[in-house]
Scaffold this active site. Structure first.
Site, PDB file in Angstrom:
ATOM      1  N   GLY A   8      94.599-129.705 -67.867  1.00  0.00           N
ATOM      2  CA  GLY A   8      94.976-128.710 -69.660  1.00  0.00           C
ATOM      3  C   GLY A   8      95.085-127.341 -68.516  1.00  0.00           C
ATOM      4  N   THR A  10      98.332-125.945 -67.537  1.00  0.00           N
ATOM      5  CA  THR A  10      98.967-124.928 -67.838  1.00  0.00           C
ATOM      6  C   THR A  10      98.579-124.285 -68.995  1.00  0.00           C
ATOM      7  OG1 THR A  10     100.002-127.150 -69.398  1.00  0.00           O
ATOM      8  CG2 THR A  10     100.919-126.980 -67.350  1.00  0.00           C
ATOM      9  N   GLY A  11      97.219-124.396 -69.560  1.00  0.00           N
ATOM     10  CA  GLY A  11      97.523-123.195 -70.402  1.00  0.00           C
ATOM     11  C   GLY A  11      96.350-121.723 -70.318  1.00  0.00           C
ATOM     12  N   ALA A  82      93.528-129.797 -74.583  1.00  0.00           N
ATOM     13  CA  ALA A  82      92.864-130.441 -76.159  1.00  0.00           C
ATOM     14  C   ALA A  82      94.825-130.057 -76.729  1.00  0.00           C
ATOM     15  CB  ALA A  82      91.706-129.411 -76.803  1.00  0.00           C
ATOM     16  N   SER A  84      94.973-127.678 -78.624  1.00  0.00           N
ATOM     17  CA  SER A  84      94.075-126.680 -79.636  1.00  0.00           C
ATOM     18  C   SER A  84      94.268-125.916 -80.882  1.00  0.00           C
ATOM     19  CB  SER A  84      93.545-125.530 -78.367  1.00  0.00           C
ATOM     20  OG  SER A  84      94.700-124.544 -77.912  1.00  0.00           O
ATOM     21  N   SER A 125      83.699-125.779 -78.930  1.00  0.00           N
ATOM     22  CA  SER A 125      84.795-125.031 -79.384  1.00  0.00           C
ATOM     23  C   SER A 125      83.597-124.716 -80.753  1.00  0.00           C
ATOM     24  CB  SER A 125      85.976-125.420 -79.921  1.00  0.00           C
ATOM     25  OG  SER A 125      86.315-124.087 -81.085  1.00  0.00           O
ATOM     26  N   GLU A 127      84.251-123.512 -83.311  1.00  0.00           N
ATOM     27  CA  GLU A 127      84.977-124.116 -84.888  1.00  0.00           C
ATOM     28  C   GLU A 127      84.394-125.538 -84.920  1.00  0.00           C
ATOM     29  OE1 GLU A 127      87.708-123.785 -86.563  1.00  0.00           O
ATOM     30  OE2 GLU A 127      87.521-122.073 -85.667  1.00  0.00           O
ATOM     31  N   TYR A 149      90.236-130.447 -85.928  1.00  0.00           N
ATOM     32  CA  TYR A 149      90.158-130.350 -84.741  1.00  0.00           C
ATOM     33  C   TYR A 149      88.881-130.151 -84.622  1.00  0.00           C
ATOM     34  CZ  TYR A 149      89.416-126.820 -80.522  1.00  0.00           C
ATOM     35  OH  TYR A 149      89.434-126.408 -79.933  1.00  0.00           O
TER      36      TYR A 149
HETATM   37  P1  NDP Z   1      95.532-124.004 -74.259  1.00  0.00           P
HETATM   38  O1  NDP Z   1      96.422-124.445 -75.719  1.00  0.00           O
HETATM   39  O2  NDP Z   1      96.646-122.623 -73.922  1.00  0.00           O
HETATM   40  O3  NDP Z   1      95.971-125.501 -73.546  1.00  0.00           O
HETATM   41  C1  NDP Z   1      95.382-126.799 -73.720  1.00  0.00           C
HETATM   42  C2  NDP Z   1      96.216-127.459 -72.570  1.00  0.00           C
HETATM   43  O4  NDP Z   1      96.154-128.853 -73.460  1.00  0.00           O
HETATM   44  C3  NDP Z   1      97.783-126.923 -72.498  1.00  0.00           C
HETATM   45  O5  NDP Z   1      97.612-127.389 -70.545  1.00  0.00           O
HETATM   46  C4  NDP Z   1      98.027-128.301 -72.470  1.00  0.00           C
HETATM   47  O6  NDP Z   1      98.833-128.632 -71.661  1.00  0.00           O
HETATM   48  C5  NDP Z   1      96.546-129.352 -72.095  1.00  0.00           C
HETATM   49  N1  NDP Z   1      97.201-130.417 -73.028  1.00  0.00           N
HETATM   50  C6  NDP Z   1      97.642-131.400 -74.522  1.00  0.00           C
HETATM   51  N2  NDP Z   1      97.864-131.986 -75.293  1.00  0.00           N
HETATM   52  C7  NDP Z   1      97.847-132.844 -73.895  1.00  0.00           C
HETATM   53  C8  NDP Z   1      97.585-134.334 -73.367  1.00  0.00           C
HETATM   54  N3  NDP Z   1      98.541-134.710 -74.328  1.00  0.00           N
HETATM   55  N4  NDP Z   1      97.607-134.407 -71.897  1.00  0.00           N
HETATM   56  C9  NDP Z   1      97.016-134.018 -71.224  1.00  0.00           C
HETATM   57  N5  NDP Z   1      97.482-131.968 -71.265  1.00  0.00           N
HETATM   58  C10 NDP Z   1      97.382-131.701 -72.820  1.00  0.00           C
HETATM   59  O7  NDP Z   1      93.978-124.163 -75.233  1.00  0.00           O
HETATM   60  P2  NDP Z   1      93.176-123.146 -74.190  1.00  0.00           P
HETATM   61  O8  NDP Z   1      93.394-123.051 -72.495  1.00  0.00           O
HETATM   62  O9  NDP Z   1      92.780-121.743 -74.479  1.00  0.00           O
HETATM   63  O10 NDP Z   1      91.863-123.908 -74.573  1.00  0.00           O
HETATM   64  C11 NDP Z   1      91.425-124.345 -73.190  1.00  0.00           C
HETATM   65  C12 NDP Z   1      90.260-125.407 -73.565  1.00  0.00           C
HETATM   66  O11 NDP Z   1      89.057-125.302 -74.408  1.00  0.00           O
HETATM   67  C13 NDP Z   1      90.774-126.092 -75.331  1.00  0.00           C
HETATM   68  O12 NDP Z   1      89.897-127.954 -75.450  1.00  0.00           O
HETATM   69  C14 NDP Z   1      90.756-125.369 -76.588  1.00  0.00           C
HETATM   70  O13 NDP Z   1      90.217-126.864 -77.065  1.00  0.00           O
HETATM   71  C15 NDP Z   1      88.526-125.262 -76.230  1.00  0.00           C
HETATM   72  N6  NDP Z   1      88.678-123.837 -76.611  1.00  0.00           N
HETATM   73  C16 NDP Z   1      89.268-123.062 -76.521  1.00  0.00           C
HETATM   74  C17 NDP Z   1      89.006-121.615 -77.136  1.00  0.00           C
HETATM   75  C18 NDP Z   1      89.733-120.743 -77.162  1.00  0.00           C
HETATM   76  O14 NDP Z   1      89.375-119.240 -77.537  1.00  0.00           O
HETATM   77  N7  NDP Z   1      90.768-120.410 -76.472  1.00  0.00           N
HETATM   78  C19 NDP Z   1      87.563-121.385 -77.961  1.00  0.00           C
HETATM   79  C20 NDP Z   1      86.341-122.416 -77.656  1.00  0.00           C
HETATM   80  C21 NDP Z   1      87.218-123.839 -77.245  1.00  0.00           C
HETATM   81  P3  NDP Z   1     100.884-128.468 -72.148  1.00  0.00           P
HETATM   82  O15 NDP Z   1     100.717-126.965 -71.870  1.00  0.00           O
HETATM   83  O16 NDP Z   1     101.496-128.981 -71.532  1.00  0.00           O
HETATM   84  O17 NDP Z   1     100.559-128.201 -73.832  1.00  0.00           O
HETATM   85  P1  GDR Z   2      91.020-120.299 -84.452  1.00  0.00           P
HETATM   86  O1  GDR Z   2      92.621-119.247 -83.751  1.00  0.00           O
HETATM   87  O2  GDR Z   2      91.097-121.181 -85.410  1.00  0.00           O
HETATM   88  O3  GDR Z   2      89.589-119.184 -84.814  1.00  0.00           O
HETATM   89  O4  GDR Z   2      90.911-121.391 -83.028  1.00  0.00           O
HETATM   90  P2  GDR Z   2      93.721-118.313 -84.189  1.00  0.00           P
HETATM   91  O5  GDR Z   2      93.771-117.490 -83.532  1.00  0.00           O
HETATM   92  O6  GDR Z   2      94.684-120.203 -85.256  1.00  0.00           O
HETATM   93  O7  GDR Z   2      92.378-118.235 -85.753  1.00  0.00           O
HETATM   94  C1  GDR Z   2      92.352-117.242 -86.036  1.00  0.00           C
HETATM   95  C2  GDR Z   2      91.953-116.653 -87.815  1.00  0.00           C
HETATM   96  O8  GDR Z   2      92.974-116.089 -88.113  1.00  0.00           O
HETATM   97  C3  GDR Z   2      93.523-116.531 -89.561  1.00  0.00           C
HETATM   98  N1  GDR Z   2      95.377-116.233 -89.544  1.00  0.00           N
HETATM   99  C4  GDR Z   2      96.084-116.520 -88.796  1.00  0.00           C
HETATM  100  N2  GDR Z   2      95.642-117.750 -87.406  1.00  0.00           N
HETATM  101  C5  GDR Z   2      96.952-118.119 -86.774  1.00  0.00           C
HETATM  102  N3  GDR Z   2      97.284-118.720 -85.715  1.00  0.00           N
HETATM  103  N4  GDR Z   2      98.064-117.123 -87.040  1.00  0.00           N
HETATM  104  C6  GDR Z   2      98.134-116.061 -87.928  1.00  0.00           C
HETATM  105  O9  GDR Z   2      98.864-115.910 -88.526  1.00  0.00           O
HETATM  106  C7  GDR Z   2      96.976-116.200 -88.950  1.00  0.00           C
HETATM  107  N5  GDR Z   2      96.458-115.466 -90.043  1.00  0.00           N
HETATM  108  C8  GDR Z   2      95.287-115.747 -90.606  1.00  0.00           C
HETATM  109  C9  GDR Z   2      93.277-118.171 -89.180  1.00  0.00           C
HETATM  110  O10 GDR Z   2      93.021-118.563 -90.539  1.00  0.00           O
HETATM  111  C10 GDR Z   2      92.088-118.663 -88.274  1.00  0.00           C
HETATM  112  O11 GDR Z   2      90.924-117.999 -89.753  1.00  0.00           O
HETATM  113  C11 GDR Z   2      90.602-121.100 -81.855  1.00  0.00           C
HETATM  114  C12 GDR Z   2      91.855-122.267 -80.597  1.00  0.00           C
HETATM  115  O12 GDR Z   2      91.642-121.470 -79.427  1.00  0.00           O
HETATM  116  C13 GDR Z   2      90.357-123.543 -80.959  1.00  0.00           C
HETATM  117  O13 GDR Z   2      91.391-124.044 -79.640  1.00  0.00           O
HETATM  118  C14 GDR Z   2      89.239-123.075 -80.422  1.00  0.00           C
HETATM  119  O14 GDR Z   2      88.157-123.869 -80.853  1.00  0.00           O
HETATM  120  C15 GDR Z   2      88.754-121.399 -81.641  1.00  0.00           C
HETATM  121  O15 GDR Z   2      89.785-120.609 -81.411  1.00  0.00           O
HETATM  122  C16 GDR Z   2      87.207-121.332 -81.332  1.00  0.00           C
END
Ligand code: NDP
Ligand code: GDR
Length: 350
Positions: A8, A10-11, A82, A84, A125, A127, A149
């Site tokens: 991941g 690219t994320g 993931a 995500s 997470s 979550e 998730y």
């Molecule tokens: P992003 O959505 O930005 O990145 C997710 C990454 O997973 C991307 O590189 C995506 O690739 C890759 N991916 C998705 N599906 C697959 C697959 N089938 N095979 C290989 N790669 C895949 O997430 P974040 O960087 O924000 O989060 C990183 C991790 O941390 C995730 O697991 C997320 O659930 C977890 N997490 C994030 C939090 C947050 O607040 N950001 C908090 C807690 C946990 P592609 O670019 O191709 O889609």
């Molecule tokens: P979350 O992040 O679900 O906490 O997961 P998100 O920013 O999507 O939502 C946070 C809260 O905001 C409320 N919400 C909205 N959310 C989105 N996306 N769009 C809207 O328009 C909107 N309006 C209100 C949501 O209902 C929610 O309560 C993120 C991800 O990065 C997960 O992968 C990670 O595990 C958790 O944070 C910790």
């Protein structure tokens, strides 16, 4: 020279972690999914695109994971990949279970067979706590997932624990609370707000349509959270840590501050639509980070107000550059107006 494999890359987190590890002289490998359109903008934005070694792999394909571990022969594997976005997991629950959940076993098996001495990090997470009913969540708080998730993440969390205990592997999970940044995906609420506010203040958009404004989250700054992730794999003993700011703020507070940053009153521009509500939402999260503080020496430096400021100003700067005809690696101009995306209706309770 130490070698790391990041799934991941690219994320958001993968990109920041790669930057951090490069600064520590690691050789950094990262997996990416072959897509019809390239999605390396974050690596380009952070100016590390030419410095990382890319390996095509998909978490659904065990062979590609074995190949990735073999090619990189890493000291450390960080599983950042993931599905995500929580709403997507409601729309595609089975695919999410396989990618976010069971695929982690595939990766752990690949490591166990290739070299069980490899240190493994699983991106768990907050979550997973769901609506736990507790004021503050720590490493001992009971999990109560409230989405496909979170259920998949919980499986991944426990299987990591099992591999640590059963095979004596250095396999750990970091329980990270929400962390954001200017390279956060545009579908997440923080960036949806910062991008929307920037566009509204420049006259490019008239309104911002959101869902649940009352939900509260513990929001931190992503690059700092990657430092904690790195520290977890340098520890003497494998351990799980909560990473958070220990502050909880509502989506409404985020919106208010973001509009104030550009001198506007949010009430004139923000609407809500049922389409952006989830069938089940997590209402409140706040993480206790004292274990990470005392054992890893990690603590958050950027708090809520500063985070909102950084995100709004970066999106504002980008839209201004864009309007000036400048080209730079960035996602927003290619992203559709979410209100026009059909299908979210299916999230309604049947
Ligand atoms: P992003 O959505 O930005 O990145 C997710 C990454 O997973 C991307 O590189 C995506 O690739 C890759 N991916 C998705 N599906 C697959 C697959 N089938 N095979 C290989 N790669 C895949 O997430 P974040 O960087 O924000 O989060 C990183 C991790 O941390 C995730 O697991 C997320 O659930 C977890 N997490 C994030 C939090 C947050 O607040 N950001 C908090 C807690 C946990 P592609 O670019 O191709 O889609
Ligand atoms: P979350 O992040 O679900 O906490 O997961 P998100 O920013 O999507 O939502 C946070 C809260 O905001 C409320 N919400 C909205 N959310 C989105 N996306 N769009 C809207 O328009 C909107 N309006 C209100 C949501 O209902 C929610 O309560 C993120 C991800 O990065 C997960 O992968 C990670 O595990 C958790 O944070 C910790």
């Amino acid at each position: 020279m130490k070698k790391a494999l990041i799934t991941g890359i690219t994320g958001q987190d993968g990109a920041y972690l790669a930057k951090l590890l490069l600064s520590k002289n690691y050789k950094v490998y990262g997996t990416f999914r072959r897509a019809s359109s390239p999605n390396f903008w974050r690596l380009q934005n952070l100016e590390i695109f030419s410095k990382v070694h890319l390996i095509p792999a998909d978490l659904l394909d065990m062979g590609s994971l074995i190949e990735a571990v073999k090619i990189s022969d890493p000291d450390e594997v960080y599983n950042m990949a993931a599905v995500s976005y929580v709403s997507t997991a409601f729309e595609q629950p089975v695919g999410n279970a396989e990618i976010t959940g069971t695929a982690v076993t595939k990766l752990l098996e690949a490591i166990r067979f290739f070299n069980p001495k490899i240190r493994f990090y699983q991106a768990s997470s907050s979550e997973m706590y769901g609506n736990s009913g507790t004021k503050i969540q720590n490493e001992n708080t009971a999990f109560s997932p409230a989405s496909p998730y979170a259920s998949a993440k919980l499986y991944a969390h426990w299987i990591t624990d099992v591999y640590r205990k059963a095979y004596d592997m250095f396999a750990v999970s970091g329980i990270l609370f929400n962390h954001e940044s200017p390279i956060r995906g545009l579908e997440f609420v923080s960036r949806k707000i910062s991008n929307g506010v920037a566009k509204i203040s420049l006259g490019l958009e008239k309104e911002l349509v959101l869902g649940n404004l009352e939900a509260k989250r513990d929001w931190g700054y992503a690059p700092e959270y990657m430092e904690a992730v790195y520290l977890m794999l340098q520890n003497n003993t494998p351990n799980s840590y909560v990473i958070s700011t220990k502050e909880s703020h509502s989506v409404k507070e985020f919106v208010k501050l973001a509009f104030e940053e550009v001198g506007l009153n949010w009430k004139k521009y923000v609407k809500t639509d049922k389409k952006f509500f989830r069938p089940l939402d997590v209402n409140y999260l706040c993480g206790e980070n004292s274990k990470a503080k005392s054992e890893l020496g990690w603590y958050p430096k950027t708090k809520f107000k500063e985070l909102v400021k950084v995100m709004v100003n970066e999106d504002l700067k980008r839209w201004k550059k864009f309007l000036n005809g400048e080209f730079f690696p960035w996602d927003a101009p290619m992203y559709p107006n979410e209100s026009k995306i059909a299908g979210r209706q299916s999230l309604k309770k049947l």
